[in-house]
Write a protein that holds these residues in place. Structure first.
Motif, short mmCIF file in Angstrom:
data_model
loop_
_atom_site.label_atom_id
_atom_site.label_comp_id
_atom_site.label_asym_id
_atom_site.label_seq_id
_atom_site.Cartn_x
_atom_site.Cartn_y
_atom_site.Cartn_z
N LEU A 1 78.71 -16.26 -23.91
CA LEU A 1 78.08 -15.65 -22.74
C LEU A 1 78.77 -16.08 -21.45
N GLU A 2 79.07 -17.37 -21.33
CA GLU A 2 79.71 -17.88 -20.12
C GLU A 2 81.12 -17.31 -19.95
N ASN A 3 81.84 -17.12 -21.05
CA ASN A 3 83.17 -16.53 -20.99
C ASN A 3 83.12 -15.14 -20.38
N LEU B 1 74.90 -8.22 -17.56
CA LEU B 1 76.07 -7.43 -17.96
C LEU B 1 76.77 -8.10 -19.14
N ALA B 2 76.89 -9.43 -19.09
CA ALA B 2 77.56 -10.16 -20.17
C ALA B 2 76.83 -9.96 -21.50
N ARG B 3 75.52 -10.04 -21.48
CA ARG B 3 74.75 -9.83 -22.72
C ARG B 3 74.93 -8.40 -23.24
N GLU B 4 74.94 -7.46 -22.32
CA GLU B 4 75.11 -6.05 -22.71
C GLU B 4 76.48 -5.84 -23.37
N LEU B 5 77.53 -6.45 -22.81
CA LEU B 5 78.87 -6.27 -23.36
C LEU B 5 79.04 -7.00 -24.69
#
Length: 462
Positions: free
Chosen positions: A100-102, A135-139
């Motif tokens: 997630l952080e990446n 957005l990160a979770r969605e991707l």
């Protein structure tokens, strides 16, 4: 219908490193909404093109135009903000951060809050962080690894690390996404000239004669994977095996070599795309210069033999007064000849395969049709095969005495077994960080779909 709008244009781009020209007058255009594949032999300069576009290298001459503006020489972060994102041959993640952080790092590319806002925890910064995390979770869900969001990147399987890198690139909201050698699909078998070279007065004529000899191994420092060394070691292993010997029966001597920017220094793959495939004018292969350090060491008498691959390397050896001692081309056992690039995976990005399997199948149908055409017109196909297949002294079609390579595409147990042998060699000798399950890496579905939807030559020309 209006003409497509150019998104990326390379105009007479030249990239030179000292005396080595990696790109010469490269011209290409990628239109908006288009899937474009850059295909070329090992060391042709494909990654160098990516590096020029993304600002890693400033081209020696020429222009890179993106979305109507020149970006050649622009700093990398500015190129990213303009809308260009990429992945790399060798995965480049923040290994100790979570998945997630990446991806959130990619989303930061368009954040407006600065260090001061972050330090004070101002509302604008908190708002951007909240949106970036969403957005990160969605991707991560989009690329199929949403369930791994909290896992540390270094603990992810190789395939999921590839997906993570793509998700991070997508987080920058790019207009153009460059995928540099992503992951797998079908196999071809391509023969290249392979030989053990020695000095004229050294009595090496058969594989058995290598016992106790000093064999030169190139050693490149500062590269992620020393492919040149792996290729030479595998070539010697095959030659020794043909004579009932092993690597323990010879003396391996390191020959220091200097990696040339633009030459491939990582485990290879082939990127395929459905709409257009191009090897632009000006992408030269590494050619005979790649082998100069080994050939010079052999000519001086520092070593007794070297392994070379490709017709141009054999020609270069002749210029040093050296000759072919053992010709591996004619050996009937494929296990003797298997090496880097012999069993060639036709690879596609896993995300593309998941989202658009029809596009992958269409791409494979084109390759199947090309292989059939080459089989029907071998003389014309040989003129396109390049230096790798051309024997020494052959400069015209009438000089060619070799047969057309087997260009059939399949995922047969035999070919997968040969690829697995190559994987075991690379893993055993430390050229792979971890073992690869070749059987699970291969996906038979796209090739089966391509065969099912193929049209006959008569149907295509009707």
């Amino acid at each position: 219908m209006s003409d497509p709008r150019p998104l990326l244009q390379l105009q007479k781009v030249k990239m030179q490193f000292g005396g080595v020209v990696a790109l010469r007058e490269v011209e290409l255009t990628i239109n908006e909404g288009e899937i474009f594949a850059l295909i070329g032999p090992n060391g042709a300069g494909k990654t160098t093109v990516f590096n020029v576009v993304t600002g890693v290298y400033r081209p020696t001459s020429g222009q890179v135009v993106f979305d109507g503006d020149r970006i050649d020489g622009m700093k990398r972060f500015k190129v990213t903000k303009r809308g260009v994102a990429r992945t790399f041959q060798n995965i480049r993640l923040f290994h100790n951060m979570s998945a997630l952080e990446n991806v959130m790092v990619g989303a930061d590319a368009h954040h407006r809050a600065g260090m001061f806002s972050a330090a004070l925890g101002l509302p604008w910064h908190r708002h951007e962080e909240r949106d970036g995390k969403a957005l990160a979770r969605e991707l991560l869900e989009f690329v199929g690894i949403g369930h791994r969001a909290e896992e540390t990147a270094k603990n992810l399987p190789y395939g999921d690390q590839r997906r993570l890198e793509i998700a991070r690139a997508l987080a920058t909201k790019p207009k153009l996404l460059l995928l540099d050698e992503p992951a797998a699909g079908s196999l071809t078998w391509v023969e290249e000239r392979q030989a053990v070279i020695t000095r004229p007065y050294v009595t090496i004529q058969d594989p058995e004669d290598l016992r106790g000899r000093r064999l030169g191994l190139p050693l490149s420092k500062g590269v992620p994977v020393d492919v040149r060394r792996a290729t030479a070691l595998r070539g010697f292993q095959g030659a020794l095996w043909a004579g009932g010997l092993t690597l323990n029966d010879v003396h391996l001597v390191d020959v220091p070599v200097t990696p040339v920017p633009g030459w491939r220094t990582s485990v290879p793959a082939v990127l395929g795309g459905p709409r257009r495939a191009s090897t632009p004018a000006g992408l030269p292969g590494a050619g005979s210069r790649q082998w100069e350090p080994e050939l010079e060491a052999l000519a001086r008498g520092d070593i007794d033999a070297v392994y070379v691959k490709g017709a141009t390397a054999v020609e270069a050896a002749a210029r040093y007064g050296l000759h072919v001692a053992i010709d591996l081309d004619g050996h009937p056992d494929q296990r003797v000849r298997i090496n880097d690039g012999t069993v060639r995976p036709i690879t596609v990005d896993q995300l593309l395969l998941d989202v658009r399997p029809d596009v992958v199948a269409r791409f494979l149908r084109v390759l199947l049709d090309a292989a059939e055409w080459a089989s029907a017109y071998p003389d014309q196909a040989l003129t396109l095969s390049g230096d790798a297949a051309r024997p020494p002294g052959a400069h015209r079609l009438t000089d060619l005495t070799i047969d057309l390579p087997d260009l059939t595409i399949d995922l047969s147990a035999e070919r997968l077994g040969l690829l697995a042998e190559q994987e075991r060699f690379l893993w055993t000798h430390g050229f792979l960080e971890s073992a690869v399950d070749v059987g699970s890496w291969a996906d038979h579905t796209p090739l089966a779909s391509a065969h099912a939807r193929r049209r006959t030559y008569q149907e295509q020309t009707a």
